[in-house]
Design an enzyme around this catalytic site. Structure first.
Site, PDB file in Angstrom:
ATOM      1  N   ASP A  58       0.620  -1.137  -0.092  1.00 36.56           N
ATOM      2  CA  ASP A  58       0.020  -0.068   0.316  1.00 36.56           C
ATOM      3  C   ASP A  58       1.019   1.285   0.063  1.00 36.56           C
ATOM      4  O   ASP A  58       0.341   2.200  -0.574  1.00 36.56           O
ATOM      5  CB  ASP A  58      -0.966   0.116   1.110  1.00 36.56           C
ATOM      6  CG  ASP A  58      -1.777   1.150   1.221  1.00 36.56           C
ATOM      7  OD1 ASP A  58      -2.506   1.212   0.345  1.00 36.56           O
ATOM      8  OD2 ASP A  58      -1.804   2.046   1.997  1.00 36.56           O
ATOM      9  N   TYR A 156      10.021  20.803 -28.483  1.00 39.52           N
ATOM     10  CA  TYR A 156      10.277  20.140 -27.184  1.00 39.52           C
ATOM     11  C   TYR A 156       9.843  21.677 -26.350  1.00 39.52           C
ATOM     12  O   TYR A 156       8.756  21.521 -25.344  1.00 39.52           O
ATOM     13  CB  TYR A 156      11.750  19.867 -26.645  1.00 39.52           C
ATOM     14  CG  TYR A 156      11.775  19.501 -25.223  1.00 39.52           C
ATOM     15  CD1 TYR A 156      11.201  18.247 -24.649  1.00 39.52           C
ATOM     16  CD2 TYR A 156      12.195  20.288 -24.247  1.00 39.52           C
ATOM     17  CE1 TYR A 156      11.373  17.970 -23.274  1.00 39.52           C
ATOM     18  CE2 TYR A 156      12.557  19.957 -22.953  1.00 39.52           C
ATOM     19  CZ  TYR A 156      11.985  18.949 -22.367  1.00 39.52           C
ATOM     20  OH  TYR A 156      12.067  18.446 -21.257  1.00 39.52           O
ATOM     21  N   GLY A 157      10.138  22.713 -26.750  1.00 36.41           N
ATOM     22  CA  GLY A 157       9.908  23.949 -26.144  1.00 36.41           C
ATOM     23  C   GLY A 157       8.412  24.353 -25.984  1.00 36.41           C
ATOM     24  O   GLY A 157       7.732  24.722 -25.057  1.00 36.41           O
ATOM     25  N   ALA A 158       7.853  24.002 -27.229  1.00 35.77           N
ATOM     26  CA  ALA A 158       6.487  24.551 -27.395  1.00 35.77           C
ATOM     27  C   ALA A 158       5.538  23.277 -26.543  1.00 35.77           C
ATOM     28  O   ALA A 158       4.612  23.822 -25.944  1.00 35.77           O
ATOM     29  CB  ALA A 158       6.105  24.016 -28.809  1.00 35.77           C
TER      30      ALA A 158
END
Length: 273
Positions: A58, A156-158
């Site tokens: 758990d 990637y930046g977008a």
């Protein structure tokens, strides 16, 4: 939220930042539900962490899911709700480095789906459950590149800029509710996430980097502080501020990055991958 009160669904748990984040959250007293694409990698990680921290099922569990598949996102959200999750950490990500015309359509779709659409879909699916908690948090692992447009990282930046915009708008949308929305923007991190070409680019441009453990420590701090947004590294934090105030003021400062990108691309064309 105190770590001892947190039940964290951590996506991208088997990645470089994900593994360190899982260990750091557990060391701070949180319970963690590990998620990633590979059942084998998740099971192995769970065994290592459980032995290190002497944890039961758990306290530390796992659930495999491909976040690019909407039906698996829904199943993961249902599983996390049944596990009584009250914190969602979006650490899954896909890389993309290179000039835009050197990246194929499949890469663009994968990066945008993994880095932006998947966190949006998973948050939406889990939000009704999170709203019912006394206190809940959604923590998005973005990038400084989501606030500073850097040559070579247009795609990637977008994706990370979109994630930042999503976190900002949702934070305001949920103001007054039990759910806090946060965005962490690390700079380059030393993991296998970075390709050899991306590493060469960073070296040529003098870009600094941080360890995955330091990013994990920042995540633990953000969990406790509930800060809405934080960026890591200097001068990156200063650049984020300047870029937010006068975006075009930094254009000239990145011309060298553009030339380096073109040089690396030309070299790769001559030598092959």
């Amino acid at each position: 939220m105190k770590a001892a009160q947190a039940r964290i669904l951590l996506t991208g748990a088997t990645g470089g930042i994900g593994r360190e984040a899982a260990a750091a959250f557990l060391a701070a007293g949180a319970r963690v539900l590990l998620s990633g694409r590979s059942p084998q990698a998740l099971a192995a990680l769970r065994v290592r962490l459980a032995r290190r921290h002497a944890l039961g099922e758990d306290d530390l569990s796992w659930a495999a899911a491909d976040l690019r598949m909407p039906q698996e996102v829904e199943a993961l959200a249902e599983h996390a709700a049944g596990w009584r999750c009250n914190v969602l950490v979006h650490a899954a990500g896909a890389p993309a480095f290179g000039a835009l015309d050197a990246l194929d359509a499949v890469t663009l779709a994968d990066v945008l789906n993994t880095n932006l659409l998947a966190p949006m879909l998973l948050t939406r699916a889990l939000l009704p459950h999170l709203r019912r908690q006394r206190r809940a948090q959604v923590l998005c692992v973005g990038s400084v590149l989501g606030a500073i447009g850097l040559p070579g990282y247009s795609v990637y930046g977008a994706s990370k800029s979109g994630l930042r915009g999503f976190a900002e708008a949702l934070r305001r949308e949920l103001a007054g509710s039990a759910v806090r929305v946060q965005y962490l923007g690390p700079r380059s991190t030393r993991t296998s996430f970075n390709t050899a070409q991306a590493q060469a680019y960073a070296k040529e441009t003098g870009s600094a980097s941080d360890s995955a453990a330091s990013v994990a420590a920042a995540l633990v701090q953000m969990l406790a502080s509930e800060a809405p947004e934080r960026f890591l590294g200097f001068p990156e934090k200063l650049a984020v501020r300047l870029n937010g105030l006068v975006p075009t003021a930094l254009d000239g400062g990145f011309r060298g990055h553009g030339r380096t990108l073109a040089t690396l691309a030309s070299l790769q064309e001559r030598t092959g991958p």
